[in-house]
Design a protein around this motif. Structure first.
Motif, PDB file in Angstrom:
ATOM      1  N   VAL A 170      -0.188  -8.769  -2.767  1.00 58.34           N
ATOM      2  CA  VAL A 170       0.571  -7.571  -3.099  1.00 58.34           C
ATOM      3  C   VAL A 170       1.907  -7.680  -2.367  1.00 58.34           C
ATOM      4  CG1 VAL A 170       0.655  -5.056  -2.964  1.00 58.34           C
ATOM      5  CG2 VAL A 170      -1.517  -6.204  -3.441  1.00 58.34           C
ATOM      6  N   HIS A 171       2.904  -8.166  -3.080  1.00 59.96           N
ATOM      7  CA  HIS A 171       4.220  -8.430  -2.487  1.00 59.96           C
ATOM      8  C   HIS A 171       5.052  -7.158  -2.541  1.00 59.96           C
ATOM      9  CE1 HIS A 171       8.316 -10.748  -2.802  1.00 59.96           C
ATOM     10  NE2 HIS A 171       8.237  -9.964  -1.742  1.00 59.96           N
TER      11      HIS A 171
ATOM     12  N   ILE B   3      -4.182  -9.603   0.065  1.00 62.79           N
ATOM     13  CA  ILE B   3      -3.348  -9.834   1.239  1.00 62.79           C
ATOM     14  C   ILE B   3      -1.972  -9.198   0.997  1.00 62.79           C
ATOM     15  CG2 ILE B   3      -4.531 -11.963   1.889  1.00 62.79           C
ATOM     16  CD1 ILE B   3      -2.299 -13.553   0.741  1.00 62.79           C
ATOM     17  N   THR B   4      -1.279  -8.856   2.082  1.00 58.51           N
ATOM     18  CA  THR B   4       0.042  -8.259   1.963  1.00 58.51           C
ATOM     19  C   THR B   4       0.789  -8.389   3.280  1.00 58.51           C
ATOM     20  OG1 THR B   4       1.222  -6.305   1.119  1.00 58.51           O
ATOM     21  CG2 THR B   4      -0.568  -5.896   2.674  1.00 58.51           C
ATOM     22  N   PHE B   5       2.022  -7.910   3.319  1.00 53.66           N
ATOM     23  CA  PHE B   5       2.841  -7.857   4.533  1.00 53.66           C
ATOM     24  C   PHE B   5       3.467  -6.480   4.644  1.00 53.66           C
ATOM     25  CE2 PHE B   5       2.682 -12.292   5.566  1.00 53.66           C
ATOM     26  CZ  PHE B   5       3.227 -12.418   6.851  1.00 53.66           C
TER      27      PHE B   5
ATOM     28  N   ASN C 192      -7.113   1.385   2.708  1.00 55.22           N
ATOM     29  CA  ASN C 192      -7.093   0.110   1.996  1.00 55.22           C
ATOM     30  C   ASN C 192      -6.621  -1.021   2.903  1.00 55.22           C
ATOM     31  OD1 ASN C 192      -7.972   1.337  -0.359  1.00 55.22           O
ATOM     32  ND2 ASN C 192      -5.901   1.719  -1.113  1.00 55.22           N
ATOM     33  N   LEU C 193      -5.595  -0.740   3.704  1.00 51.35           N
ATOM     34  CA  LEU C 193      -5.073  -1.761   4.616  1.00 51.35           C
ATOM     35  C   LEU C 193      -6.163  -2.214   5.588  1.00 51.35           C
ATOM     36  CD1 LEU C 193      -2.290  -3.135   5.195  1.00 51.35           C
ATOM     37  CD2 LEU C 193      -2.004  -1.450   7.034  1.00 51.35           C
TER      38      LEU C 193
ATOM     39  N   PHE D 183      -7.967  -4.979   2.402  1.00 48.14           N
ATOM     40  CA  PHE D 183      -7.129  -6.165   2.516  1.00 48.14           C
ATOM     41  C   PHE D 183      -7.725  -7.134   3.539  1.00 48.14           C
ATOM     42  CE2 PHE D 183      -4.429  -3.613   0.048  1.00 48.14           C
ATOM     43  CZ  PHE D 183      -3.482  -4.442  -0.536  1.00 48.14           C
ATOM     44  N   ARG D 184      -8.020  -8.331   3.054  1.00 46.29           N
ATOM     45  CA  ARG D 184      -8.618  -9.359   3.920  1.00 46.29           C
ATOM     46  C   ARG D 184      -7.653  -9.780   5.003  1.00 46.29           C
ATOM     47  NH1 ARG D 184     -10.931 -11.618   6.965  1.00 46.29           N
ATOM     48  NH2 ARG D 184     -12.474 -13.283   6.862  1.00 46.29           N
ATOM     49  N   PHE D 185      -6.356  -9.731   4.685  1.00 40.94           N
ATOM     50  CA  PHE D 185      -5.327 -10.084   5.667  1.00 40.94           C
ATOM     51  C   PHE D 185      -4.069  -9.295   5.358  1.00 40.94           C
ATOM     52  CE2 PHE D 185      -1.315 -12.357   6.149  1.00 40.94           C
ATOM     53  CZ  PHE D 185      -1.286 -12.579   7.513  1.00 40.94           C
ATOM     54  N   PHE D 186      -3.381  -8.872   6.419  1.00 43.05           N
ATOM     55  CA  PHE D 186      -2.013  -8.403   6.260  1.00 43.05           C
ATOM     56  C   PHE D 186      -1.224  -8.860   7.476  1.00 43.05           C
ATOM     57  CE2 PHE D 186      -3.752  -4.972   8.815  1.00 43.05           C
ATOM     58  CZ  PHE D 186      -2.714  -4.625   9.673  1.00 43.05           C
ATOM     59  N   GLY D 187       0.059  -9.144   7.246  1.00 38.66           N
ATOM     60  CA  GLY D 187       0.937  -9.555   8.323  1.00 38.66           C
ATOM     61  C   GLY D 187       2.015  -8.526   8.576  1.00 38.66           C
ATOM     62  N   ILE D 188       2.738  -8.723   9.659  1.00 47.83           N
ATOM     63  CA  ILE D 188       3.862  -7.869  10.028  1.00 47.83           C
ATOM     64  C   ILE D 188       5.107  -8.751  10.072  1.00 47.83           C
ATOM     65  CG2 ILE D 188       4.854  -6.367  11.801  1.00 47.83           C
ATOM     66  CD1 ILE D 188       2.393  -5.124  10.587  1.00 47.83           C
ATOM     67  N   VAL D 189       6.125  -8.404   9.313  1.00 50.13           N
ATOM     68  CA  VAL D 189       7.325  -9.238   9.237  1.00 50.13           C
ATOM     69  C   VAL D 189       7.931  -9.462  10.617  1.00 50.13           C
ATOM     70  CG1 VAL D 189       9.693  -9.370   8.362  1.00 50.13           C
ATOM     71  CG2 VAL D 189       7.841  -8.586   6.862  1.00 50.13           C
ATOM     72  N   GLU D 190       7.972  -8.407  11.430  1.00 49.81           N
ATOM     73  CA  GLU D 190       8.565  -8.516  12.761  1.00 49.81           C
ATOM     74  C   GLU D 190       7.743  -9.406  13.694  1.00 49.81           C
ATOM     75  OE1 GLU D 190      10.450  -5.338  10.652  1.00 49.81           O
ATOM     76  OE2 GLU D 190       8.325  -5.685  11.015  1.00 49.81           O
TER      77      GLU D 190
END
Length: 260
Positions: free
Chosen positions: A26-27, A90-92, A176-177, A181-188
């Motif tokens: 999910v971009h 997955i998402t960010f 949901n997060l 979501f199996r994985f999510f990242g943080i841009v910072e």
């Protein structure tokens, strides 16, 4: 007690080369997705298993007989959920202020207003992008244009919610997060995010995407008046809360990885 003990169990590490369910990335716009997609494609390795970018048509995504192992693009989570298929989501996330500034930088970049895009855009979209080409960040944030506002207002919460712009939107996005979501990242915390991704998925490669393929926005002045800052915070009240929640959850997961 049984529930508490089960909640402490770490999810099984999935093999990125042999997933039970295909990845659905999910971009959320302007959250380092271009770079991360390149990284995901390198991991999948076989281009025939990478779906074409999502351009608004859900047909390919609904086909549970396809061989695709990676679906990517500006999908809203609720659209993917509505297919009834099982995905590895997955998402960010990104700081809401930084995400909004990046949106302005992208739309004010002349190279992003190509004839190919103009040919497939509606007049109201073209009007908003042409305005953004010459607008300052202040003018962009303060614009009454509804199309521009829609690309500033609580974008991350709306992308991750069960029902965007409905009661309970923020609560469902948080839920949901955390649970879907199996994985999510943080841009910072991009490098830490890659480390967490590699701990989450077996056989995940080191990050080696060239800077020329990362679609970074150029440097521009980003000073905002108190009025513009107030408007931005008002438009992103849910996103600021979601981002804070996501950062705390990310830190918990990252610390577990360090301990193990």
């Amino acid at each position: 007690m049984k529930f508490f003990l089960s909640s402490l169990k770490r999810p099984a590490v999935e093999d990125l080369r042999n997933l039970n369910n295909p990845i659905a990335f999910v971009h959320i716009p302007k959250t380092a997705g271009t770079a991360f997609v390149e990284y995901l494609i390198e991991n999948i390795a076989d281009q025939s298993k990478v779906a074409p970018p999502f351009m608004g048509d859900m047909t390919v995504t609904k086909d549970d007989r396809s061989q695709y192992q990676l679906y990517w693009g500006h999908y809203d989570y609720f659209l993917l959920k509505a297919t009834g298929r099982r995905f590895t989501f997955i998402t960010f996330l990104r700081h809401p202020l930084a995400r909004a500034i990046s949106q302005w930088k992208s739309w004010s970049n002349p190279s992003n207003l190509t004839e190919a895009w103009l040919n497939v855009m509606e007049p109201y979209q073209i009007e908003a992008l042409r305005f953004s080409q010459t607008a300052t960040l202040e003018e962009f944030i303060m614009s009454p244009n509804l199309y521009i506002e829609g690309h500033i207002r609580d974008v991350q919460t709306r992308y991750l919610a069960d029902a965007p712009d409905k009661p309970g939107m923020l609560d469902s996005a948080k839920r949901n997060l955390e649970t879907v979501f199996r994985f999510f990242g943080i841009v910072e915390r991009f490098e830490d995010s890659i480390s967490l991704f590699r701990a989450t998925f077996k056989n995940a490669l080191p990050y080696a995407v060239a800077p020329t393929r990362e679609n970074r926005s150029g440097e521009k002045s980003t000073n905002l008046s108190p009025a513009a800052q107030a408007r931005l915070r008002s438009l992103n009240s849910n996103d600021f809360e979601l981002y804070d929640f996501g950062c705390r959850l990310f830190e918990e997961r990252y610390r577990k990885v360090l301990r193990n």
